[in-house]
Write an enzyme that holds these catalytic residues in place. Structure first.
Site, mmCIF file in Angstrom:
data_model
loop_
_atom_site.group_PDB
_atom_site.id
_atom_site.type_symbol
_atom_site.label_atom_id
_atom_site.label_comp_id
_atom_site.label_asym_id
_atom_site.label_seq_id
_atom_site.Cartn_x
_atom_site.Cartn_y
_atom_site.Cartn_z
ATOM 1 N N SER A 13 -0.141 4.163 7.589
ATOM 2 C CA SER A 13 0.447 3.766 8.784
ATOM 3 C C SER A 13 0.261 2.154 8.984
ATOM 4 O O SER A 13 -0.284 1.343 8.526
ATOM 5 C CB SER A 13 -0.530 4.585 9.972
ATOM 6 N N GLY A 79 -2.496 -4.777 -1.284
ATOM 7 C CA GLY A 79 -2.019 -5.748 -2.553
ATOM 8 C C GLY A 79 -1.020 -5.264 -3.300
ATOM 9 O O GLY A 79 -0.463 -4.335 -3.187
ATOM 10 N N HIS A 237 -3.915 -10.220 2.638
ATOM 11 C CA HIS A 237 -4.533 -9.020 1.848
ATOM 12 C C HIS A 237 -5.357 -8.577 3.032
ATOM 13 O O HIS A 237 -6.298 -9.059 3.461
ATOM 14 C CB HIS A 237 -5.204 -9.189 0.791
ATOM 15 N N ASP A 238 -5.177 -6.857 3.239
ATOM 16 C CA ASP A 238 -5.910 -6.549 4.340
ATOM 17 C C ASP A 238 -7.360 -6.438 4.173
ATOM 18 O O ASP A 238 -8.211 -6.737 5.372
ATOM 19 C CB ASP A 238 -5.452 -4.924 4.743
ATOM 20 N N GLY A 407 -11.265 2.180 8.723
ATOM 21 C CA GLY A 407 -10.943 3.597 9.439
ATOM 22 C C GLY A 407 -12.259 4.652 8.987
ATOM 23 O O GLY A 407 -12.802 5.489 9.908
#
Length: 488
Positions: A13, A79, A237-238, A407
């Site tokens: 998501s 990534g 990048h997360d 999460g």
């Protein structure tokens, strides 16, 4: 009071997040959420990147109609995947999804041209078949005309920033995931580009985290009535953004960014590129302020997500809370899998794959959703322990607590299992570490915060964590011995 917008794109998501920084605290609101998953086109798995951008614009309109003009906006994403552009066209072809099968034999092909030792020595990056390097090599072989047409490839988070600002850059944390970036030189690896014969012109300029790219494109500024909003390359990048938001002190901690993937590592001042890090397949990715994220990318809640998707196809619409509750009621430590087994990286029929693995290894076959999810959770927790032991060996550090963000940190059951398996305290939260890191690096880039230390203090002030103490040491030690015998 300052407002910022984080565009947080995950494999399942995406969200448009509004952040407000005032009096040393960050308030955050999810303005818009949308699905991001892959789309199959003529046998290939792609990202519908134009759909994602359209959903992003819906979220930005929701903010604009409230008469809020943010100081800045930035994007983070997974990534390795990328989009080709040139000076005439902002999209040459839909980007491939990293789970597409085109790179299944990529490592063997690449190592026939350049030794694995050379690739690792140049990049310090974990070998994974879908790394950007191997996708580009596939393009070189099968789609040379697309590569010839391109002026640049741009990784996903940076691509959205490009659509907003018009600047094609490679933010350092995202560039470091490609396995074509040299962390010692903090530049693209000329050695690998030359030895693989990749065209130099497609590599965009690298910028450090926290780089202001400029104003919104005029058409977007007019559309949203945002004349002062800047576009910032934070940690695109997360995981880089999430690690920046870990509310930790000292040097004796590790982090686990828990989501579709589990990314477990430490923040280090320099890369660690040697036989031990190579042998354990660890990776050195760039972080905020010139730091290195020494980590291992291991399978995560993907296994649970795929189980849920399989049951949905059968008409059972379990929520994640439903599955966690059922897992909590199931018998503990009855059956284990090794999550690193190759079968668990591929989509479809995940409950059957778990059952088959347990049968093949002479264990009781979990027969209910609760038993299957408990098996997955306990196995992940034991994988964390093994990875932490490797990390201590490579770094020479003793790790005394584990910070879980993302999460997966919402799961009380998995957090407690992680504490039990590792026998160290676990600090859970913040859940939204990636978006928080994105927002606060924007504040840092604009001078609204002065340092990464101040950034982490804002996180502590705003999002208190929950601590889990280890329990049931004898039972989990026995499970660990059993886990070490399993094949991967």
């Amino acid at each position: 009071m300052n407002h910022y917008v984080a565009l947080d794109l995950g494999a399942e998501s995406g969200r448009v997040m509004l952040g407000t920084l005032a009096d040393g605290k960050l308030q955050m609101e999810e303005v818009h959420r949308f699905a991001t998953g892959g789309t199959t086109i003529q046998g290939s798995l792609r990202w519908d990147i134009l759909h994602l951008f359209a959903e992003i614009k819906i979220g930005l309109h929701k903010i604009a109609v409230r008469q809020i003009e943010p100081a800045s906006i930035s994007t983070d994403s997974w990534g390795v995947d990328y989009v080709y552009v040139n000076t005439d066209e902002p999209l040459l072809t839909l980007p491939f999804h990293y789970r597409d099968t085109r790179t299944d034999d990529a490592l063997e092909k690449a190592f026939a041209r350049v030794p694995a030792e050379t690739i690792f020595d140049e990049t310090g990056i974990q070998f994974m078949i879908f790394n950007t390097l191997y996708q580009l090599l596939d393009d070189q072989s099968r789609r040379p005309k697309i590569m010839e047409l391109a002026s640049h490839f741009i990784c996903i988070g940076d691509y959205i920033n490009y659509l907003l600002s018009g600047r094609a850059v490679a933010e350092e944390s995202l560039a470091s995931t490609t396995q074509i970036y040299n962390p010692h030189q903090r530049a693209w690896s000329k050695t690998l580009i030359g030895q693989f014969g990749l065209p130099e012109h497609i590599f965009p300029p690298i910028v450090p985290p926290g780089t202001a790219l400029g104003a919104l494109l005029p058409s977007l500024a007019d559309e949203f009535k945002w004349t002062q909003t800047r576009v910032v390359a934070t940690c695109s990048h997360d995981t880089g953004a999430a690690v920046a938001a870990v509310p930790a002190e000292g040097e004796d901690w590790a982090y686990l960014s828990s989501g579709t993937w589990s990314l477990l590592g430490i923040e280090n001042p320099t890369p660690v590129i040697n036989k031990k890090s190579s042998g354990h397949n660890f990776t050195n990715e760039a972080g905020l302020g010139g730091t290195t994220r020494l980590l291992k990318n291991i399978v995560g809640l993907w296994i649970v997500q795929e189980c849920r998707r399989a049951w949905q196809k059968e008409g059972h619409n379990y929520s994640y809370d439903d599955l966690a509750r059922q897992a909590g009621e199931a018998e503990p430590l009855r059956s284990l899998i090794h999550p690193a087994d190759a079968r668990f990286y591929k989509p479809d029929q995940m409950p059957q794959k778990i059952a088959d693995y347990c049968s093949e290894t002479g264990q009781p076959v979990p027969a209910t959703p609760g038993a299957i999810i408990r098996c997955a959770y306990e196995s992940l927790a034991l994988l964390y322990r093994g990875t932490l032991e490797q990390l201590e060996e490579i770094s020479g550090k003793t790790i005394s607590r584990l910070h879980i963000v993302g999460g997966g940190s919402k799961s009380d059951l998995l957090n407690q299992m992680a504490a039990n398996a590792t026998q160290i305290p676990v600090v859970a939260g913040p859940v939204e570490a990636t978006a928080i890191g994105n927002l606060l690096i924007q504040a840092l880039a604009l001078g609204h915060l002065k340092s990464s230390v101040e950034l982490r203090q804002v996180v502590k002030n705003s999002f208190p964590g929950k601590v889990y103490q280890p329990e049931h040491q004898a039972e989990w030690e026995q499970a660990w011995q059993k886990f070490k015998e399993l094949k991967s």
